[in-house]
Design a protein around this motif. Structure first.
Motif, PDB file in Angstrom:
ATOM      1  N   ALA A   1       0.827  -1.210   0.000  1.00 18.99           N
ATOM      2  CA  ALA A   1       0.000   0.000   0.000  1.00 18.99           C
ATOM      3  C   ALA A   1       0.863   1.262   0.000  1.00 18.99           C
ATOM      4  O   ALA A   1       0.443   2.303  -0.523  1.00 18.99           O
ATOM      5  N   LEU A   2       2.060   1.154   0.562  1.00 18.62           N
ATOM      6  CA  LEU A   2       2.966   2.303   0.620  1.00 18.62           C
ATOM      7  C   LEU A   2       3.924   2.350  -0.566  1.00 18.62           C
ATOM      8  O   LEU A   2       4.719   3.287  -0.685  1.00 18.62           O
ATOM      9  N   GLY A   3       3.859   1.331  -1.428  1.00 16.46           N
ATOM     10  CA  GLY A   3       4.699   1.321  -2.618  1.00 16.46           C
ATOM     11  C   GLY A   3       6.026   0.624  -2.454  1.00 16.46           C
ATOM     12  O   GLY A   3       6.967   0.872  -3.221  1.00 16.46           O
ATOM     13  N   LYS A   4       6.121  -0.284  -1.467  1.00  8.76           N
ATOM     14  CA  LYS A   4       7.364  -1.020  -1.235  1.00  8.76           C
ATOM     15  C   LYS A   4       7.120  -2.510  -1.464  1.00  8.76           C
ATOM     16  O   LYS A   4       6.143  -3.074  -0.946  1.00  8.76           O
ATOM     17  N   ASP A   5       7.977  -3.157  -2.228  1.00  5.00           N
ATOM     18  CA  ASP A   5       7.831  -4.570  -2.556  1.00  5.00           C
ATOM     19  C   ASP A   5       8.367  -5.422  -1.399  1.00  5.00           C
ATOM     20  O   ASP A   5       9.578  -5.443  -1.158  1.00  5.00           O
ATOM     21  N   PRO A   6       7.494  -6.151  -0.680  1.00  3.73           N
ATOM     22  CA  PRO A   6       7.960  -6.938   0.468  1.00  3.73           C
ATOM     23  C   PRO A   6       8.771  -8.172   0.076  1.00  3.73           C
ATOM     24  O   PRO A   6       9.381  -8.801   0.940  1.00  3.73           O
ATOM     25  N   ALA A   7       8.779  -8.513  -1.207  1.00  2.14           N
ATOM     26  CA  ALA A   7       9.619  -9.618  -1.649  1.00  2.14           C
ATOM     27  C   ALA A   7      11.075  -9.167  -1.807  1.00  2.14           C
ATOM     28  O   ALA A   7      12.005  -9.955  -1.618  1.00  2.14           O
ATOM     29  N   ARG A   8      11.280  -7.891  -2.125  1.00  2.00           N
ATOM     30  CA  ARG A   8      12.637  -7.338  -2.250  1.00  2.00           C
ATOM     31  C   ARG A   8      13.129  -6.762  -0.932  1.00  2.00           C
ATOM     32  O   ARG A   8      14.324  -6.813  -0.630  1.00  2.00           O
ATOM     33  N   PHE A   9      12.219  -6.183  -0.166  1.00  2.00           N
ATOM     34  CA  PHE A   9      12.566  -5.581   1.124  1.00  2.00           C
ATOM     35  C   PHE A   9      11.776  -6.312   2.204  1.00  2.00           C
ATOM     36  O   PHE A   9      10.775  -5.819   2.704  1.00  2.00           O
ATOM     37  N   ARG A  10      12.215  -7.506   2.505  1.00  2.00           N
ATOM     38  CA  ARG A  10      11.443  -8.369   3.395  1.00  2.00           C
ATOM     39  C   ARG A  10      11.331  -7.782   4.795  1.00  2.00           C
ATOM     40  O   ARG A  10      12.320  -7.300   5.352  1.00  2.00           O
ATOM     41  N   PRO A  11      10.146  -7.870   5.400  1.00  2.00           N
ATOM     42  CA  PRO A  11      10.038  -7.556   6.830  1.00  2.00           C
ATOM     43  C   PRO A  11      10.995  -8.457   7.615  1.00  2.00           C
ATOM     44  O   PRO A  11      11.234  -9.608   7.227  1.00  2.00           O
ATOM     45  N   SER A  12      11.554  -7.942   8.692  1.00  2.00           N
ATOM     46  CA  SER A  12      12.533  -8.723   9.461  1.00  2.00           C
ATOM     47  C   SER A  12      11.942 -10.023   9.971  1.00  2.00           C
ATOM     48  O   SER A  12      12.642 -11.048  10.068  1.00  2.00           O
ATOM     49  N   SER A  13      10.640 -10.014  10.291  1.00  2.00           N
ATOM     50  CA  SER A  13       9.984 -11.236  10.764  1.00  2.00           C
ATOM     51  C   SER A  13      10.002 -12.326   9.700  1.00  2.00           C
ATOM     52  O   SER A  13      10.205 -13.506   9.997  1.00  2.00           O
ATOM     53  N   ASP A  14       9.787 -11.928   8.449  1.00  2.00           N
ATOM     54  CA  ASP A  14       9.846 -12.863   7.313  1.00  2.00           C
ATOM     55  C   ASP A  14      11.264 -13.409   7.173  1.00  2.00           C
ATOM     56  O   ASP A  14      11.481 -14.627   7.070  1.00  2.00           O
ATOM     57  N   SER A  15      12.242 -12.518   7.179  1.00  2.00           N
ATOM     58  CA  SER A  15      13.638 -12.941   6.997  1.00  2.00           C
ATOM     59  C   SER A  15      14.092 -13.904   8.087  1.00  2.00           C
ATOM     60  O   SER A  15      14.743 -14.927   7.804  1.00  2.00           O
ATOM     61  N   LEU A  16      13.749 -13.591   9.349  1.00  2.00           N
ATOM     62  CA  LEU A  16      14.157 -14.452  10.461  1.00  2.00           C
ATOM     63  C   LEU A  16      13.495 -15.820  10.382  1.00  2.00           C
ATOM     64  O   LEU A  16      14.152 -16.861  10.532  1.00  2.00           O
ATOM     65  N   TRP A  17      12.180 -15.823  10.168  1.00  2.00           N
ATOM     66  CA  TRP A  17      11.426 -17.081  10.108  1.00  2.00           C
ATOM     67  C   TRP A  17      11.929 -17.945   8.961  1.00  2.00           C
ATOM     68  O   TRP A  17      12.165 -19.153   9.110  1.00  2.00           O
TER      69      TRP A  17
END
Length: 217
Positions: free
Chosen positions: A68-84
């Motif tokens: 919604a803010l214009g950021k791709d979560p696949a390229r800039f993963r949330p830290s929770s995604d990266s850790l898990w």
């Protein structure tokens, strides 16, 4: 400390759950790893899959807000995604220091991005906002982080944290004695229960720890 969430972000359902602690940090805690992280890592490695990340309600809501803010979560993963993802792939977790290790535990347990910041290194008023066009900062373990269109925590000197990667400016060191742990919340959940658990874990596992303030904004 004053924590503010911009109105436009509140309208997207974004809130912050914060916990201010006074404590004595350490380089490594056998109690944190033996009592919290190692059992959790073993459980995730045995039971979890990448598909569980895709189907997790908190992760879905987090990534929806990124888009919604214009950021791709696949390229800039949330830290929770990266850790898990890292634990599922049996790559383990980096051991950093007591507070950062506990921070990572919370992120894995609640599948939310969590960040910890040294209150001696950042301003008294902290605002959750969005990175401006072309904005960047030096990230922890990364030379340069593109924070354009990314949720960021900022003080009078500019952005210093995000749910993807924090900057080096407010980073936790072994000399940190007062810090704020911030959980980025993107959907409806029992935040009060989460905060109670955070307080209990912090005061049990961080040395000389006292929770001096907690809240949700």
């Amino acid at each position: 400390m004053e924590l503010v969430v911009e109105e436009r972000l509140k309208e997207l359902g974004i809130s912050l759950a914060y916990t201010v602690v006074e404590f004595t940090n350490g380089a490594y805690s056998e109690e944190i790893w033996g009592g919290l992280l190692n059992p959790l890592i073993a459980k995730i490695e045995e039971e979890d899959t990448i598909d569980m990340i895709k189907d997790d309600e908190n992760m879905i809501a987090t990534k929806k807000a990124y888009r919604a803010l214009g950021k791709d979560p696949a390229r800039f993963r949330p830290s929770s995604d990266s850790l898990w993802r890292r634990v599922i792939q049996k790559k383990g977790l980096y051991q950093v220091n007591d507070l950062v290790d506990v921070n990572n535990y919370f992120s894995l347990v609640y599948t939310l991005p969590f960040g910890s910041h040294d209150l001696a290194k950042v301003g008294e008023k902290i605002t959750l906002t969005v990175g401006k066009e072309g904005e960047r900062y030096a990230g922890i373990g990364k030379k340069d982080v593109n924070i354009e269109n990314l949720l960021v925590l900022a003080d009078d000197d500019g952005p210093f944290g995000s749910p993807t990667s924090d900057s080096t400016r407010g980073m936790i060191g072994e000399d940190t004695t007062q810090a704020v742990m911030i959980g980025y919340v993107f959907s409806e959940m029992d935040v009060d229960a989460m905060q109670q658990e955070i307080k209990a874990v912090a005061e049990k596992y961080l040395k000389d720890c006292k929770v001096v303030d907690q809240g949700i904004v």
